[in-house]
Motif scaffolding. Structure first.
Motif, PDB file in Angstrom:
ATOM      1  N   SER A 187      18.835 -10.902   6.070  1.00 45.24           N
ATOM      2  CA  SER A 187      19.539 -10.934   7.354  1.00 45.24           C
ATOM      3  C   SER A 187      20.425 -12.166   7.523  1.00 45.24           C
ATOM      4  CB  SER A 187      18.528 -10.874   8.501  1.00 45.24           C
ATOM      5  OG  SER A 187      17.654 -11.994   8.461  1.00 45.24           O
ATOM      6  N   VAL A 188      19.960 -13.333   7.028  1.00 40.17           N
ATOM      7  CA  VAL A 188      20.704 -14.572   7.306  1.00 40.17           C
ATOM      8  C   VAL A 188      20.860 -15.454   6.061  1.00 40.17           C
ATOM      9  CG1 VAL A 188      20.792 -16.669   8.689  1.00 40.17           C
ATOM     10  CG2 VAL A 188      19.882 -14.577   9.692  1.00 40.17           C
ATOM     11  N   LEU A 189      19.751 -15.865   5.502  1.00 44.81           N
ATOM     12  CA  LEU A 189      19.772 -16.916   4.480  1.00 44.81           C
ATOM     13  C   LEU A 189      20.602 -16.542   3.260  1.00 44.81           C
ATOM     14  CD1 LEU A 189      16.054 -18.130   4.601  1.00 44.81           C
ATOM     15  CD2 LEU A 189      18.083 -19.364   5.379  1.00 44.81           C
ATOM     16  N   GLY A 190      20.433 -15.335   2.783  1.00 47.08           N
ATOM     17  CA  GLY A 190      21.154 -14.936   1.572  1.00 47.08           C
ATOM     18  C   GLY A 190      22.653 -15.027   1.732  1.00 47.08           C
ATOM     19  N   GLU A 191      23.163 -14.527   2.860  1.00 47.87           N
ATOM     20  CA  GLU A 191      24.606 -14.565   3.097  1.00 47.87           C
ATOM     21  C   GLU A 191      25.102 -15.996   3.250  1.00 47.87           C
ATOM     22  OE1 GLU A 191      25.657 -12.105   6.338  1.00 47.87           O
ATOM     23  OE2 GLU A 191      24.983 -10.240   5.388  1.00 47.87           O
ATOM     24  N   MET A 192      24.322 -16.839   3.920  1.00 50.20           N
ATOM     25  CA  MET A 192      24.743 -18.231   4.118  1.00 50.20           C
ATOM     26  C   MET A 192      24.828 -18.964   2.784  1.00 50.20           C
ATOM     27  SD  MET A 192      23.067 -19.688   7.645  1.00 50.20           S
ATOM     28  CE  MET A 192      21.529 -20.032   6.836  1.00 50.20           C
ATOM     29  N   LEU A 193      23.814 -18.811   1.942  1.00 50.16           N
ATOM     30  CA  LEU A 193      23.825 -19.505   0.662  1.00 50.16           C
ATOM     31  C   LEU A 193      24.889 -18.951  -0.274  1.00 50.16           C
ATOM     32  CD1 LEU A 193      21.063 -20.561   1.789  1.00 50.16           C
ATOM     33  CD2 LEU A 193      20.316 -20.679  -0.586  1.00 50.16           C
TER      34      LEU A 193
END
Length: 221
Positions: A130-136
């Motif tokens: 939901s969040v972390l993968g896209e941010m990194l």
């Protein structure tokens, strides 16, 4: 009205540019020098009883020298301004690179905080998707667009490359474990341990990056 207004704006810009060119000349030292030159010229005319043609020749000679000196002064001022503009542009480019590296380090720190709590594999997977993968992933893409040769010193480049490598390692670890379709406790523990290590390396290299770059972050108003 538009034509008149455009002409007025163009005149203002020209005046500002002219002021920037002649501002270095309008100093106390230059004014004193000009007055001294006029005094010496007048004294020489009286002492040597120069006629009008001789006076004209001397005035022409001094005028030529003044013209050459003025052209040199203007050219030198333009070169200095161009050099300053290049330095300002380089600072702006580095500030943008600094912000990219800072953002990547902050995202890794968020990941480190989460995995330090040893979340269940399902919770981690949901947070990652939901969040972390896209941010990194976005941070890594931005890092790879930075021209390393423009970062300056050897130490800064090494820190940048280490951060980029750790980010890629984290994404690779997660992709490998997600491809297995299921987490077991041992695999999740290994994954969290490896990611925690890489996040710690990013934090360490980020401190090195800040220290060696000597960049001063703008104060928040």
């Amino acid at each position: 009205m538009r034509i008149i207004r455009g002409q007025k704006m163009g005149g203002d810009m020209l005046n500002d540019y002219g002021k920037s060119l002649f501002k270095p000349w309008l100093s106390v030292q230059n004014v004193v020098l000009v007055l001294a030159g006029i005094f010496v010229a007048g004294l020489a005319i009286r002492i040597y009883s120069l006629n009008s043609s001789e006076i004209a020749s001397w005035v022409q000679a001094f005028g030529s020298i003044a013209a050459i000196w003025g052209a040199f002064a203007i050219s030198n001022g333009q070169v200095k301004r161009a050099q300053q503009e290049k330095r300002d542009e380089a600072k702006q480019r580095f500030a943008a690179c600094y912000a990219v590296v800072q953002s990547a380090a902050e995202h890794c720190n968020s990941l480190k905080v989460m995995i330090s709590q040893n979340p269940p594999p399902q919770v981690f997977t949901m947070s990652w998707d939901s969040v972390l993968g896209e941010m990194l992933q976005a941070s890594l893409s931005s890092l790879r667009q930075i021209p390393a040769h423009e970062l300056g010193s050897y130490e800064v480049v090494v820190a940048y490359q280490a951060i980029t490598g750790s980010m890629a390692k984290i994404l690779g670890l997660v992709a490998d474990f997600k491809a297995r379709q299921a987490f077991v406790d041992a695999e999740a523990g290994y994954l969290f341990g490896e990611m925690y290590t890489q996040c710690s390396l990013v934090a360490f290299r980020w401190e090195k990056f800040k220290q060696e770059s000597g960049f001063s972050e703008p104060e928040e108003s």
